[in-house]
Design a protein around this motif. Structure first.
Motif, PDB file in Angstrom:
ATOM      1  N   GLY A  21       0.846  -1.143  -0.167  1.00  0.00           N
ATOM      2  CA  GLY A  21       0.134  -0.020   0.035  1.00  0.00           C
ATOM      3  C   GLY A  21       0.866   1.177   0.094  1.00  0.00           C
ATOM      4  N   LEU A  22       2.034   1.095   0.775  1.00  0.00           N
ATOM      5  CA  LEU A  22       2.718   2.377   0.973  1.00  0.00           C
ATOM      6  C   LEU A  22       3.562   2.634  -0.280  1.00  0.00           C
ATOM      7  N   THR A  23       3.646   1.949  -1.315  1.00  0.00           N
ATOM      8  CA  THR A  23       4.394   1.933  -2.553  1.00  0.00           C
ATOM      9  C   THR A  23       3.295   2.255  -3.571  1.00  0.00           C
ATOM     10  N   GLY A  24       1.998   2.590  -3.328  1.00  0.00           N
ATOM     11  CA  GLY A  24       1.152   2.688  -4.345  1.00  0.00           C
ATOM     12  C   GLY A  24       1.321   3.917  -5.253  1.00  0.00           C
ATOM     13  N   LEU A 424       3.450  17.026   6.865  1.00  0.00           N
ATOM     14  CA  LEU A 424       2.709  15.835   6.591  1.00  0.00           C
ATOM     15  C   LEU A 424       1.752  15.835   5.799  1.00  0.00           C
ATOM     16  N   TYR A 425       1.358  14.903   4.998  1.00  0.00           N
ATOM     17  CA  TYR A 425       0.271  14.773   3.984  1.00  0.00           C
ATOM     18  C   TYR A 425      -0.190  13.272   4.505  1.00  0.00           C
ATOM     19  N   LEU A 446      11.084  19.862  -3.338  1.00  0.00           N
ATOM     20  CA  LEU A 446      10.737  19.186  -2.392  1.00  0.00           C
ATOM     21  C   LEU A 446      10.927  17.805  -2.628  1.00  0.00           C
ATOM     22  N   VAL A 447      11.350  16.976  -1.471  1.00  0.00           N
ATOM     23  CA  VAL A 447      11.140  15.441  -1.613  1.00  0.00           C
ATOM     24  C   VAL A 447      10.441  14.914  -0.432  1.00  0.00           C
ATOM     25  N   ASP A 448       9.840  13.680  -0.636  1.00  0.00           N
ATOM     26  CA  ASP A 448       9.156  12.779   0.506  1.00  0.00           C
ATOM     27  C   ASP A 448      10.115  12.205   1.231  1.00  0.00           C
ATOM     28  N   TYR A 449      10.473  12.422   2.580  1.00  0.00           N
ATOM     29  CA  TYR A 449      11.530  11.836   3.340  1.00  0.00           C
ATOM     30  C   TYR A 449      11.126  10.270   3.692  1.00  0.00           C
ATOM     31  N   THR A 450       9.838   9.780   3.140  1.00  0.00           N
ATOM     32  CA  THR A 450       9.668   8.688   3.666  1.00  0.00           C
ATOM     33  C   THR A 450       9.591   7.636   2.308  1.00  0.00           C
ATOM     34  N   ASP A 451       9.810   8.216   1.349  1.00  0.00           N
ATOM     35  CA  ASP A 451       9.971   7.430  -0.002  1.00  0.00           C
ATOM     36  C   ASP A 451       8.558   6.705  -0.296  1.00  0.00           C
ATOM     37  N   ASN A 452       7.532   7.158   0.022  1.00  0.00           N
ATOM     38  CA  ASN A 452       6.207   7.030  -0.359  1.00  0.00           C
ATOM     39  C   ASN A 452       5.573   7.655  -1.562  1.00  0.00           C
ATOM     40  N   SER A 453       6.299   8.777  -1.803  1.00  0.00           N
ATOM     41  CA  SER A 453       5.861   9.404  -3.002  1.00  0.00           C
ATOM     42  C   SER A 453       7.002   9.632  -3.946  1.00  0.00           C
ATOM     43  N   ALA A 469       0.152  12.394  -1.556  1.00  0.00           N
ATOM     44  CA  ALA A 469       0.236  11.382  -0.779  1.00  0.00           C
ATOM     45  C   ALA A 469      -0.426   9.926  -1.552  1.00  0.00           C
ATOM     46  N   PRO A 470       0.205   8.757  -1.261  1.00  0.00           N
ATOM     47  CA  PRO A 470      -0.390   7.625  -1.856  1.00  0.00           C
ATOM     48  C   PRO A 470      -1.748   7.248  -1.142  1.00  0.00           C
ATOM     49  N   PRO A 471      -2.535   6.185  -2.022  1.00  0.00           N
ATOM     50  CA  PRO A 471      -3.832   5.746  -1.239  1.00  0.00           C
ATOM     51  C   PRO A 471      -3.389   5.241  -0.108  1.00  0.00           C
ATOM     52  N   GLY A 472      -4.366   5.491   1.128  1.00  0.00           N
ATOM     53  CA  GLY A 472      -4.015   4.806   2.400  1.00  0.00           C
ATOM     54  C   GLY A 472      -2.695   4.933   3.155  1.00  0.00           C
ATOM     55  N   SER A 473      -2.161   5.919   2.740  1.00  0.00           N
ATOM     56  CA  SER A 473      -0.752   6.032   3.322  1.00  0.00           C
ATOM     57  C   SER A 473      -0.476   7.809   3.690  1.00  0.00           C
ATOM     58  N   TYR A 474       0.808   7.728   3.573  1.00  0.00           N
ATOM     59  CA  TYR A 474       1.270   9.387   4.237  1.00  0.00           C
ATOM     60  C   TYR A 474       2.566   9.817   3.314  1.00  0.00           C
TER      61      TYR A 474
END
Length: 482
Positions: A21-24, A424-425, A446-453, A469-474
């Motif tokens: 889910g987090l890599t959606g 945070l998103y 900008l860059v997402d520091y969680t690598d989810n986007s 932000a990806p679906p069901g994630s942050y």
């Protein structure tokens, strides 16, 4: 009883689903290039170690209910300490160390002999260790924690007792298990007790009304009880401190007045946090004001449970003053799970595994002192290491809520000095969301520091940028390195 292997297997399966889910991706993403995109985003990121806060650190609850193997838990935790320290943990919370009425099966919440931490035979039993190990193993764990700059917090259960001998209580006109001496559950011979030390007694009928075990509820108004719990030089508190403990988690504080927590802390010192199991933020604020101690933010926990699981609507996260951390962030210890919530069969009293990381993304970017639950760290180690690093570095400055609606919650930390802060998103919908937001980073990429986007938007001259932000994630955004 739960087995570690079984729990870990379940956690791994759940983690696998979450990782997917987090890599959606959005519909126009080429998922085949995702690894390359992550590598590219890594090369854009700042070295966050330059921003580590002076008060950096996260709390770890270092146990779960019915930990196994019995008699070896201190050794299990000892093997984790170096990794936790590397991850940014600065305190760990251990269960009540004292011998309980359930002996080697006790989780510490049925205290019998406060001065037996795994070295006495009680009531004719051969085994001297607690469920967690021996006194020596406890002291070794504390020493290893200190060597890794981690403080160790003891669970203090001073509201109720268990396991005493039966005696007649004239105040109740009934027989009660309230006799604690060398033959009856108190082999150490220290802090022997009888019916005069429980409620009711010659001094007072009760302390607070929320009694767990009314017949063996310790009466803190009795001077003898005060002296043995914290007043004497050889009190329970001083004994715990002599073992190396650095602070206290006070169990079920609804059963005694907050002034007794203040009295303990004034005499013994150290960090403390109270378990006031109440979802009303004002009840929590009144307690911390009266006790002078931080408290677990159950109001924050229940808002997260409500928004993520029950209502599936993030709007309440944007409301004012509905958590302790919003009323008094310096006194709020936030959390996503603990030993009680995880074994509660009522889904309204726990946050589902599928939403755990969303909840952690919230507490590890906002103010307050966040707590990581042992089993969650084991299940989601990679993601939590990243979130802890973000909390210990970029999560500084004023909190500004940019958006809070059914599917989205967007929050900005203003940063401080050279520290740029973060955005945070959170997105609980089933599709990728994106929104133009006003940042403090005019002209910056900008860059997402969680690598989810995988997106790398650039803010315009006025600071406006399109983040997603990806679906069901942050996702958690900040600027790239120069």
């Amino acid at each position: 009883m739960k087995k570690i292997a079984n729990i870990s297997t379940k956690a791994i399966l759940l983690l696998g689903g979450l990782v997917l889910g987090l890599t959606g991706c959005s519909e126009d993403d080429d998922s085949g290039n995702n690894s390359e995109a992550v590598i590219t985003s890594q090369s854009l990121k700042m070295d966050l170690s330059q921003f580590e806060k002076e008060d950096a650190g996260v709390f770890m609850q270092a146990f779960y209910w019915d930990v196994e193997p019995i008699g070896d838990w201190y050794n299990v935790v000892g093997e984790k300490v170096e990794d936790w320290a590397d991850s940014g943990i600065n305190r760990i919370w251990l269960p009540s160390p004292s011998k309980g009425a359930s002996g080697s099966f006790s989780m510490g919440y049925d205290p019998m002999d406060y001065f037996d931490v795994g070295e006495f035979s009680q009531r004719g039993e051969d085994n001297v260790e607690t469920r967690f190990g021996s006194r020596q193993e406890l002291e070794d764990l504390i020493q290893k924690s200190h060597a890794n700059d981690i403080e160790v917090i003891a669970d203090v259960v001073m509201g109720h007792n268990s396991g005493g001998g039966l005696q007649y209580n004239p105040y109740r006109d009934a027989e009660v298990f309230s006799l604690f001496n060398e033959e009856n559950g108190n082999a150490s011979g220290k802090f022997n007790r009888n019916f005069e030390h429980f409620h009711p007694n010659a001094i007072v009928d009760s302390d607070e009304e929320a009694l767990f075990f009314a017949e063996t509820d310790l009466s803190h108004a009795v001077p003898y009880v005060q002296e043995w719990l914290w007043g004497r030089d050889d009190s329970v508190g001083e004994f715990y401190k002599s073992l190396g403990f650095d602070g206290w988690r006070f169990d079920y504080v609804k059963s005694f007045a907050p002034k007794w927590v203040k009295a303990w802390n004034d005499k013994i010192g150290g960090f403390s946090v109270g378990e006031n199991f109440d979802g009303n933020q004002q009840v929590l604020k009144d307690w911390v004001d009266a006790s002078g101690s931080p408290a677990f933010d159950f109001a924050c926990f229940y808002r997260l449970d409500e928004t993520l699981d029950r209502a599936q609507d993030l709007t309440p996260l944007g409301e004012a003053d509905n958590m302790l951390r919003k009323l008094d962030p310096n006194m709020a210890v936030t959390f996503v799970a603990n030993h009680d919530t995880e074994k509660d069969e009522n889904p309204d009293n726990r946050i589902s595994y599928g939403n755990k990381l969303l909840a952690y993304s919230y507490i590890l970017t906002h103010d307050g002192y966040p707590t990581i639950f042992y089993l969650d760290y084991e299940a989601f180690k990679g993601q939590l290491k990243t979130l802890i690093q973000i909390y210990n570095t970029l999560a500084v400055g004023d909190v500004e809520i940019i958006e809070a609606n059914k599917d989205e919650y967007i929050m900005k930390r203003s940063g401080s000095g050279d520290n740029p802060g973060l955005i945070l998103y959170m997105n609980i919908s089933k599709q990728t969301k994106q929104r133009v937001v006003k940042t403090n980073w005019a002209g910056k990429t900008l860059v997402d520091y969680t690598d989810n986007s995988r997106a790398t938007p650039t803010a315009d001259a006025e600071g406006n940028a399109t983040i997603q932000a990806p679906p069901g994630s942050y996702s958690i955004w900040s600027i790239t390195k120069e």
